[in-house]
Write a protein that holds these residues in place. Sequence first.
Motif, PDB file in Angstrom:
ATOM      1  N   ARG A  64     -19.158 -20.338 -26.185  1.00 32.35           N
ATOM      2  CA  ARG A  64     -17.921 -20.579 -26.948  1.00 32.35           C
ATOM      3  C   ARG A  64     -17.108 -21.776 -26.439  1.00 32.35           C
ATOM      4  O   ARG A  64     -15.944 -21.944 -26.824  1.00 32.35           O
ATOM      5  CB  ARG A  64     -17.032 -19.313 -26.916  1.00 32.35           C
ATOM      6  N   LEU A  65     -17.710 -22.602 -25.582  1.00 31.09           N
ATOM      7  CA  LEU A  65     -16.942 -23.710 -25.001  1.00 31.09           C
ATOM      8  C   LEU A  65     -16.366 -24.639 -26.070  1.00 31.09           C
ATOM      9  O   LEU A  65     -15.188 -24.992 -26.024  1.00 31.09           O
ATOM     10  CB  LEU A  65     -17.811 -24.503 -24.006  1.00 31.09           C
ATOM     11  N   GLU A  66     -17.202 -25.006 -27.034  1.00 30.49           N
ATOM     12  CA  GLU A  66     -16.722 -25.941 -28.063  1.00 30.49           C
ATOM     13  C   GLU A  66     -15.588 -25.334 -28.874  1.00 30.49           C
ATOM     14  O   GLU A  66     -14.607 -26.013 -29.188  1.00 30.49           O
ATOM     15  CB  GLU A  66     -17.877 -26.364 -28.983  1.00 30.49           C
ATOM     16  N   ASP A  67     -15.720 -24.045 -29.190  1.00 35.45           N
ATOM     17  CA  ASP A  67     -14.648 -23.363 -29.948  1.00 35.45           C
ATOM     18  C   ASP A  67     -13.334 -23.414 -29.164  1.00 35.45           C
ATOM     19  O   ASP A  67     -12.269 -23.670 -29.716  1.00 35.45           O
ATOM     20  CB  ASP A  67     -14.996 -21.877 -30.175  1.00 35.45           C
ATOM     21  N   ARG A  69     -12.508 -25.555 -26.759  1.00 32.59           N
ATOM     22  CA  ARG A  69     -12.033 -26.959 -26.699  1.00 32.59           C
ATOM     23  C   ARG A  69     -11.266 -27.311 -27.960  1.00 32.59           C
ATOM     24  O   ARG A  69     -10.191 -27.894 -27.913  1.00 32.59           O
ATOM     25  CB  ARG A  69     -13.226 -27.910 -26.580  1.00 32.59           C
ATOM     26  N   ARG A  70     -11.842 -26.912 -29.092  1.00 34.58           N
ATOM     27  CA  ARG A  70     -11.206 -27.231 -30.372  1.00 34.58           C
ATOM     28  C   ARG A  70      -9.838 -26.538 -30.478  1.00 34.58           C
ATOM     29  O   ARG A  70      -8.856 -27.133 -30.887  1.00 34.58           O
ATOM     30  CB  ARG A  70     -12.113 -26.781 -31.523  1.00 34.58           C
ATOM     31  N   GLU A  73      -7.214 -28.352 -28.475  1.00 30.49           N
ATOM     32  CA  GLU A  73      -7.100 -29.792 -28.697  1.00 30.49           C
ATOM     33  C   GLU A  73      -5.653 -30.268 -28.679  1.00 30.49           C
ATOM     34  O   GLU A  73      -4.773 -29.651 -29.270  1.00 30.49           O
ATOM     35  CB  GLU A  73      -7.732 -30.150 -30.049  1.00 30.49           C
TER      36      GLU A  73
END
Length: 393
Positions: A64-67, A69-70, A73
């Motif tokens: 879930r890292l990208e989630d 990060r988003r 933001e």
Amino acid sequence: MRRKVSIFGATGSVGRNTVSLLEAQGGPEAYEVVALSGASNIALLADQARRLRARIAVTSDAGRLEDLRRALEGSGIEAAAGTPALLDAASEPVDWVMSAIVGAAGLAPGMRAVRNGGVLALANKESLVCAGDLLQAACKAHGTALLPVDSEHSAIFQALRGEAPEAVERIVLTASGGPFRDWDPAEMARATPAQARAHPNWDMGERISIDSATMFNKALEVIEAHVLFGVASASIEVLVHPQSIIHSMVGFRDGSIIAQIGPSDMRGAIGFALNWPERRGLPVERLDFAALARLDFAAADQARFPALRLAREVIAAGGLTGAVFNGAKEAALDAFLAGRIGFLDMARLVEHVLGELATDAAATESYGLDDVLTLDSEARARAGAWVVSRSSC
Ligand code: NAD
Ligand code: MG
């Protein structure tokens, strides 16, 4: 100077209460929030991190890292994911840490966090059950104060303030009795997860709520009390008290009993650990005894709740038996939630796994965190095998 704090398991029931208390006590103006952790609820984790202006937000779910990060933001908050990142975040120096991850998953981050000194506010009772002596030895080595957040143990801690340990005769651990307090075994055998998670008094996470229905939660708490306060199993009584107003009591050798009493609101115990050694105002209900009118008590029924008997056996066996007990209990709960075993099978399953592994676990005298985690996995594997063998016959 602002006090540095981190919360592990921030998105859970205890974690959310902790966040709301930090906000009520000044939020980011009063606290420098270093790390917050969660698992799947990324939106809540990011929201908490923004509100408290945390430095790091970490999800235990590596995928879930990208989630995350988003969701973070533009905030300047560092996003991290996965177990190594969780352990790194727990190693960040702070003055106060809340350990509120559920299950044995909270053990390794808690062991890291105690190296910082300061205060470890411990909601994660599983770490004391699995490896109480390791955690306590680490606290001692690093000068860390271990403050129980479990309401019963916070009550006992408060009742013991200023008392000599040798004056303690017994501990009376109160239990609500859970939603099946008055059910007969035939009804309990058919109980569903939805019925089991409906706790009569406390608003808690799903897992601890179902553990309250089986009384595995109370079983863990008997072990937790034994480890924390060094009181013999025979001197720890479990008393069913349906109103959950007396959070627990200590009986002294002069026959006196000191009880800690308050509303059934975890913010009491969390706030005590947050402000210790002071007491500060907390936004909890004030009790009206005349409106309460009565408090009820009954003996706990070990025949209907075998978890309580198993806890005594675990204490008597010693060594790493607690890790087997907890691992098997967690696996049993997973199997019940998945509809693979019935409510009463959970205790049967734990007893079966203890029968397979307890002798070796009890004989383990010197061990480290890796040994505990290996045994935890072994207990889960044995539990899984039992579930499979039952469903295939
Ligand atoms: P919960 O299920 O509401 O929250 C658990 C937290 O741990 C969440 O933040 C979740 O994201 C995180 N988490 C779950 N699995 C994880 C994993 N594998 N790795 C890392 N993080 C993970 O649980 P809760 O009811 O808040 O209970 C937390 C702890 O506090 C438990 O040990 C429980 O026994 C203890 N406790 C809770 C209460 C209560 O009122 N809820 C009372 C006393 C003690
Ligand atoms: Mg409790």
